[in-house]
Design an enzyme around this catalytic site. Structure first.
Site, PDB file in Angstrom:
ATOM      1  N   THR A  93      -2.583   3.371  -3.366  1.00  0.00           N
ATOM      2  CA  THR A  93      -1.232   3.903  -3.584  1.00  0.00           C
ATOM      3  C   THR A  93      -0.894   3.857  -5.076  1.00  0.00           C
ATOM      4  O   THR A  93      -1.585   3.202  -5.860  1.00  0.00           O
ATOM      5  CB  THR A  93      -0.170   3.064  -2.849  1.00  0.00           C
ATOM      6  OG1 THR A  93      -0.205   1.749  -3.408  1.00  0.00           O
ATOM      7  CG2 THR A  93      -0.430   3.008  -1.360  1.00  0.00           C
ATOM      8  N   ARG A  94       0.210   4.509  -5.432  1.00  0.00           N
ATOM      9  CA  ARG A  94       0.610   4.543  -6.839  1.00  0.00           C
ATOM     10  C   ARG A  94       0.858   3.137  -7.392  1.00  0.00           C
ATOM     11  O   ARG A  94       0.387   2.805  -8.470  1.00  0.00           O
ATOM     12  CB  ARG A  94       1.876   5.386  -7.016  1.00  0.00           C
ATOM     13  CG  ARG A  94       1.591   6.868  -6.959  1.00  0.00           C
ATOM     14  CD  ARG A  94       2.820   7.700  -7.251  1.00  0.00           C
ATOM     15  NE  ARG A  94       2.451   9.124  -7.265  1.00  0.00           N
ATOM     16  CZ  ARG A  94       3.286  10.112  -7.536  1.00  0.00           C
ATOM     17  NH1 ARG A  94       4.552   9.862  -7.820  1.00  0.00           N
ATOM     18  NH2 ARG A  94       2.878  11.359  -7.543  1.00  0.00           N
ATOM     19  N   ASP A  95       1.573   2.297  -6.635  1.00  0.00           N
ATOM     20  CA  ASP A  95       1.879   0.945  -7.154  1.00  0.00           C
ATOM     21  C   ASP A  95       0.598   0.135  -7.322  1.00  0.00           C
ATOM     22  O   ASP A  95       0.431  -0.577  -8.307  1.00  0.00           O
ATOM     23  CB  ASP A  95       2.825   0.121  -6.276  1.00  0.00           C
ATOM     24  CG  ASP A  95       3.618   0.894  -5.255  1.00  0.00           C
ATOM     25  OD1 ASP A  95       3.349   2.094  -5.066  1.00  0.00           O
ATOM     26  OD2 ASP A  95       4.505   0.289  -4.650  1.00  0.00           O
ATOM     27  N   THR A 155      -1.352   1.337 -10.372  1.00  0.00           N
ATOM     28  CA  THR A 155      -0.679   0.914 -11.602  1.00  0.00           C
ATOM     29  C   THR A 155      -0.984  -0.554 -11.883  1.00  0.00           C
ATOM     30  O   THR A 155      -1.313  -0.939 -13.009  1.00  0.00           O
ATOM     31  CB  THR A 155       0.843   1.129 -11.475  1.00  0.00           C
ATOM     32  OG1 THR A 155       1.082   2.523 -11.278  1.00  0.00           O
ATOM     33  CG2 THR A 155       1.586   0.673 -12.718  1.00  0.00           C
TER      34      THR A 155
END
Ligand SMILES: Cc1cc2nc3c(=O)[nH]c(=O)nc-3n(C[C@H](O)[C@H](O)[C@H](O)COP(=O)(O)OP(=O)(O)OC[C@H]3O[C@@H](n4cnc5c(N)ncnc54)[C@H](O)[C@@H]3O)c2cc1C
Ligand code: FES
Lengths: 565, 108
Positions: free
Chosen positions: A285-287, A290
């Protein structure tokens, strides 16, 4: 000084502002659609490249309630459920309207093509090929705007303050960039549609005009902001080599289509160390991405420019060509051959969930002052689903324009507003500071500070350092604008921008310090994990003393939805 | 490896136009817009030019002349050597590199 008069003054001509102008005109009201840049060119809408989410049910059966369920889940308990519902419900009609206006949503076999973006339970996102969604949306709206005689478009007009009388909005104080002259736009209702704040960060996908102007305008007018701590970072923003003529978020659709491997500076896969084996299939996922990239860089295993490698080297050339289409040639012009080189990526500030607090009619707490688009806070809570932002801009824009028109018709003309704007006018006419520091360097310093201390991963120590530094910078900026205020005075423009950016940066930082938990896009390394106690929103106001104040507010639920689920 | 672009930039309001020179260090691949922004942050913040989108080539605001030829500053690359930057010749000059580019019915 120039005086203009209209029914609805709309600040910002992106997707939300243009939609508002069209709706106001359809409701029979005149509007002035003003922008600090060119009409339809200055903000995020024209730069968007990917997809737009709405339950139009063309690819598979769908209903806005399914979209809403996903939106609320992504918002991690913090969405204003009335606004989220409006986004999902009105979003369908908004996407249809664009279709009627021939935006060119990709279609096959007699139906619109919809792709499934992360967080959506089914294929829901329409788009315009290749990477042309934003330009097509912008152009389509602009063409419609031009057809309405009741809409007056004015570019190169920088809104500085909402003009108030007896606590209600009566117009806008602006400066005409080409002459430096003050402009008063008298209007019985005003719409803020200025977009987001990602220019606050060094690594961003922002245009010049995305420093959070609408948040500062709203605060100074007496409205409040919500969820300011939630800045969405996009994990694989382009970092190196310098890529020109293309948006830094361009890699995402290709990861959807092809996967692509994330590698650290030693060219090893690393996401499995953070709990998610990606295997080149874009499952992270994006989180999570990151986090993994940030931690590898901190551990000294970043790529040379300070990010991670994204490699498509294992993908056969024919497949690359099929997925990337004409983009392959654009990359070649940048000296990038994906079969031979991995590019470098890093998290960049991309969208802001927080913003101005409004009701379902898009009116702020200040009478006759409305807000629309990314400038609005609350609909997306602690995190935004991919594709929701353009839907939000359009849906909220139409609603705001319609209601602002009705209000303008009820309220009637406001007459001369020069006396109401006296304080702002005095600032505009200031002589300027002879000893002014380099304004462009100050903006860069602010962006560095926000990136390094109020980025995606936060600690008490970093955040309090940032808050102190921001207050120091505010002192340095002072109350007297730099420059002389002559035609296109770049230093004065920076000063106005800094005044806004420092206020807005402080709002983000204060809210981030107070929220001692990790939720959605707000990750505290010293408070990992979500805390049920914190299922509340934070609201920020500007007190009479010029200081920001923070309070907690219960999340607004939609009882009907609770019953249905 | 860092190289140096030698920029000659037209400055000033209409009727007061003059040229100024700036040596701009850059990494290969950087744009003329990157160079102009570097000048503002490191040499002279009063240098005026128009741009919005920086990377996407979407706003089309950054048009100017490079050695007499119309370019987008954000897609034209800096080169190791002399570069002459001027405002568009066929539009009214506002200041430095800024000209009146908005369609006539979108002006004040
Ligand atoms: C590169 C990029 C890609 C994206 N891709 C997607 C995507 O694929 N799908 C999706 O759903 N979302 C995407 N988003 C997010 C989405 O584009 C935005 O949230 C949305 O377009 C915001 O629309 P808006 O009208 O609220 O603001 P904007 O489009 O940003 O418009 C705001 C306007 O206000 C003007 N303005 C600002 N301040 C002032 C002032 N003081 N005075 C006068 N005018 C002012 C600006 O010049 C600008 O024209 C993307 C964002 C970016 C940056
Ligand atoms: S800066 Fe937008 S096109 Fe050049």
């Amino acid at each position: 000084m120039i005086h203009l008069e209209t029914d609805v003054a709309i600040i910002g001509a992106g997707g939300a502002g243009m939609a508002a102008a069209i709706a106001a005109s359809e409701a029979g009201s005149r509007s002035i659609l003003l922008d600090r840049s060119l009409i339809g060119r200055g903000g995020a809408t024209v730069m968007a490249q990917m997809t737009v989410a709405a339950a139009v049910g063309e690819q598979t059966e769908d209903h806005w309630t399914h979209h809403l369920k996903d939106t609320l889940a992504a918002g991690r308990g913090l969405c204003d459920e009335r606004l989220a519902r409006l986004l999902c419900e009105e979003g369908v009609a908004a996407i249809r309207k664009l279709q009627e206006w021939k935006v060119g949503w990709a279609a096959e076999d007699g139906h619109l093509k919809q792709v499934q973006a992360p967080g959506h339970d089914r294929p829901r996102c329409v788009y315009v090929d290749f990477l042309n969604t934003g330009p097509a949306v912008s152009k389509t709206l602009r063409t419609q705007v031009i057809r309405h005689d009741l809409i007056r478009r004015v570019g190169d007009l920088y809104a500085l303050d909402i003009v108030l009388r007896d606590g209600a909005a009566v117009g806008v104080l602006a400066v005409h960039l080409h002459t430096g002259e003050p402009v008063l736009v008298a209007a019985p209702s005003v719409v803020i549609a200025t977009g987001g704040l990602t220019r606050l960060y060094r690594r961003n996908s922002a245009s010049l005009n995305m420093g959070g102007d609408g948040y500062a305008l709203a605060l100074r007018a007496g409205a409040s902001l919500i969820d300011m701590e939630f800045v969405q970072f996009f994990p694989i923003g382009h970092l190196a080599p310098r890529l020109i003529g293309m948006d830094p978020i361009m890699w995402d659709p290709f990861r959807y289509k092809l996967g692509g491997r994330l590698l650290n500076g030693n060219r090893e896969e690393f996401t499995q160390k953070y709990g998610v084996a990606d295997g080149g299939r874009y499952q992270i996922t994006r989180d999570q991405a990151t986090y993994a990239i940030t931690k590898e860089v901190e551990a000294g295993r970043g790529s040379p420019a300070g990010g991670a490698y994204l490699s498509f080297e294992h993908v056969p050339e024919a497949e690359l060509r099929k997925a990337f289409g004409p983009i392959i040639d654009k990359l070649a012009k940048n000296g990038i051959d994906l079969t031979k080189t991995a590019i470098e990526v890093a998290p960049i500030a991309h969208y802001h969930m927080g913003g101005v607090r409004v009701g379902t009619d898009m009116e702020t707490e200040v009478a006759n002052l409305y807000c629309a688009g990314e400038a609005v806070g609350g609909a997306n809570g602690a995190n935004r689903l991919s594709g929701n932002a353009i839907t939000e801009a359009l849906a909220f824009g139409f609603v705001a324009g319609r209601n602002a028109a009705v209000r303008a018709q009820a309220a009637g003309a406001v007459g001369d507003i020069a006396a109401d704007a006296a304080e702002g006018l005095a600032m505009l006419q200031a002589k300027g500071r002879p000893d002014a520091p380099n304004s462009a360097a100050l903006i860069a310093a602010l962006q560095d500070l926000m990136q390094d201390y109020v980025g995606p991963f936060r600690t008490q120590e970093k955040l309090t350092h940032a808050l102190a530094a921001l207050r120091r910078m505010r002192g340095e900026l002072g109350d007297t604008p730099f420059g002389t205020g002559a035609a296109y005075d770049a230093e004065r423009l920076d000063w106005y921008d800094l005044r806004t950016m420092l206020t807005v940066a402080e709002a983000v930082t204060m809210a981030a310090i107070a929220r001692t938990e990790s939720r959605g896009a707000h990750q505290r390394e010293d408070f990992p994990g979500q805390d049920a106690e914190w299922e509340v929103n934070q609201v920020i106001r500007l007190a009479g003393t010029g200081e920001l104040t923070l309070e907690r507010r219960p999340v607004i639920r939609e009882p009907e939805l609770e019953a249905a689920s | 490896m860092s190289q140096t672009a030698r920029l000659t930039v037209q400055r000033g309001a209409p009727g007061q136009a003059h040229a100024e020179r700036y040596d701009v260090p850059f990494e290969p691949g950087q744009s003329v817009l990157d160079g102009l922004r570097w000048i503002r942050a490191h040499r002279d913040p009063s240098l005026a030019f128009r741009f919005s989108c920086i990377n996407a080539n979407a706003c089309k605001e950054c048009m100017m002349l490079l050695d007499g030829k119309v370019i987008y500053a954000c897609t034209e690359r800096l080169t190791d050597g002399e570069m002459r930057i001027e405002p568009l010749g066929n539009k009214a000059l506002i200041r430095d590199l800024v000209t009146e580019i908005a369609p006539p019915d979108e002006r004040l």
